[in-house]
Design a protein around this motif. Structure first.
Motif, short mmCIF file in Angstrom:
data_model
loop_
_atom_site.label_atom_id
_atom_site.label_comp_id
_atom_site.label_asym_id
_atom_site.label_seq_id
_atom_site.Cartn_x
_atom_site.Cartn_y
_atom_site.Cartn_z
N ASP A 183 -7.82 0.53 -1.01
CA ASP A 183 -6.49 0.45 -1.62
C ASP A 183 -6.07 1.83 -2.10
O ASP A 183 -4.90 2.23 -1.95
CB ASP A 183 -6.50 -0.50 -2.83
CG ASP A 183 -6.62 -1.97 -2.44
OD1 ASP A 183 -6.57 -2.27 -1.22
OD2 ASP A 183 -6.76 -2.80 -3.34
N ARG A 244 -6.66 -6.74 5.32
CA ARG A 244 -6.72 -7.13 3.91
C ARG A 244 -7.50 -8.43 3.74
O ARG A 244 -7.57 -9.26 4.65
CB ARG A 244 -5.31 -7.30 3.34
CG ARG A 244 -4.47 -6.02 3.37
CD ARG A 244 -3.08 -6.27 2.80
NE ARG A 244 -2.22 -5.11 2.94
CZ ARG A 244 -2.11 -4.15 2.02
NH1 ARG A 244 -2.80 -4.24 0.90
NH2 ARG A 244 -1.30 -3.11 2.21
N HIS A 249 -6.39 -7.06 -0.91
CA HIS A 249 -7.03 -5.75 -0.97
C HIS A 249 -7.44 -5.28 0.43
O HIS A 249 -7.88 -6.09 1.26
CB HIS A 249 -8.26 -5.79 -1.88
CG HIS A 249 -7.97 -6.14 -3.30
ND1 HIS A 249 -7.19 -5.33 -4.11
CD2 HIS A 249 -8.32 -7.21 -4.06
CE1 HIS A 249 -7.09 -5.88 -5.30
NE2 HIS A 249 -7.76 -7.02 -5.30
#
Length: 323
Positions: A183, A244, A249
């Motif tokens: 991230d 993700r 995330h």
């Protein structure tokens, strides 16, 4: 350095290497591997497996200390590089290592430290920081420079779209210390590098809205004012792909070259699943293999887990050190 010279059991280091602060040890090592491969190719032609001498089976460590009879060895009789990899005891086969196995006390790129460095006899308590190996992601074969198929595998690595990929390991102090590290990487690409003082055009990305192979696609936005060509199409440009998790995330972070060459490379990073092994994997492979990124992750993690060993008692390990 040839593999025949690699029987000397001392952690290797390199005399000259400049790495950017942001680069990982694996990326530096991968560059060294490329340079070393090119140099070796110029100096010594491959003789083929049928003419290769048998692996040297050492009886003593480099300092002259006898190697214990029960010290872990591979099927060639060569001592494994052993240690603690991300919380698990492992046996690493010498002839599958493409870059040296680095421990937390290894000199790394510190040439001054390396001059007087004397590595101890390793046990499963020694923390491993990094190493790399080649593997064929289609069948899970781990590269072995003494295998009868060595020459065939070596030649196959040169082919565009080859299934042979380089797997780099970061663990110990090199394992990301910050949670949701990818991230942070992506945020830097979307924001930090887009403005002074960190502005780097080819590190700036914008979401394209595309999805390829289940991955979000990001690209360099804008036009290079010096040549009028879109940044995405400039030499050295890379597309960025991310995966993700259910919470949003980033768990897979992949950059692939846009250069019109036969073997455009992808750099692919992810953390091993579960909490039993704190290991980051950084892989390099041809962009033609990007559609198989899930299989590549699964096979790379499986390969790393195949190194897990069952160590003897601590008392036995201390005897290896003469204790």
């Amino acid at each position: 350095m040839t593999k025949a010279q690699a029987h000397i059991y001392n952690e290797s280091t390199f005399k000259s290497m400049q790495c950017k602060p942001a680069q990982s040890w694996f990326k530096c090592g991968a560059l060294l591997l490329l340079l070393t491969s090119l140099l070796t190719a110029c100096q010594e032609p491959d003789r083929g497996p049928e003419k290769r001498p048998a692996p040297i089976v050492p009886t003593h460590w480099r300092d002259g200390t006898p190697i214990a009879a029960d010290y872990p060895r591979d099927h060639y009789g060569v001592p494994y590089r052993i240690g603690n990899l991300g919380g698990q005891p492992v046996n690493l086969p010498e002839y599958s290592m493409e870059t040296p196995v680095e421990y937390e006390d290894s000199p790394g790129f510190d040439w001054r430290k390396a001059q007087n460095y004397k590595p101890p006899v390793r046990t499963y308590k020694d923390i491993i920081e990094g190493f790399s190996f080649f593997m064929n992601y289609t069948d899970g074969t781990i590269y072995d420079s003494w295998h009868p198929n060595f020459n065939k595998w070596y030649e196959a690595r040169k082919e565009p779209g080859t299934p042979w990929i380089l797997v780099g390991i970061d663990s110990g102090s090199r394992y990301p210390k910050r949670e949701h590290i990818y991230d942070i990487y992506l945020d830097g690409n979307l924001n930090d590098y887009a403005k002074p003082p960190y502005y780097i055009p080819l590190d700036v990305y914008a979401k394209t809205g595309e999805t390829k192979f289940g991955l979000e696609v990001y690209a360099n936005p804008g036009i290079n004012p010096e040549n009028g060509i879109a940044w995405r199409n400039n030499h050295g440009a890379k597309d960025l792909f991310v995966q993700r998790d259910a919470d949003g995330h980033v768990v897979s972070y992949i950059k692939c070259s846009n250069n019109p060459v036969p073997k455009p490379p992808c750099d692919h990073e992810f953390l091993m699943s579960g909490n039993d092994m704190k290991v980051e994997l950084e892989m390099v492979y041809d962009r033609q293999n990007l559609p198989h990124w899930r299989e590549i992750e699964a096979q790379a993690e499986k390969a790393v887990r195949s190194f897990i060993a069952r160590p003897p008692s601590e008392a036995v390990q201390q005897k290896w050190r003469g204790g």
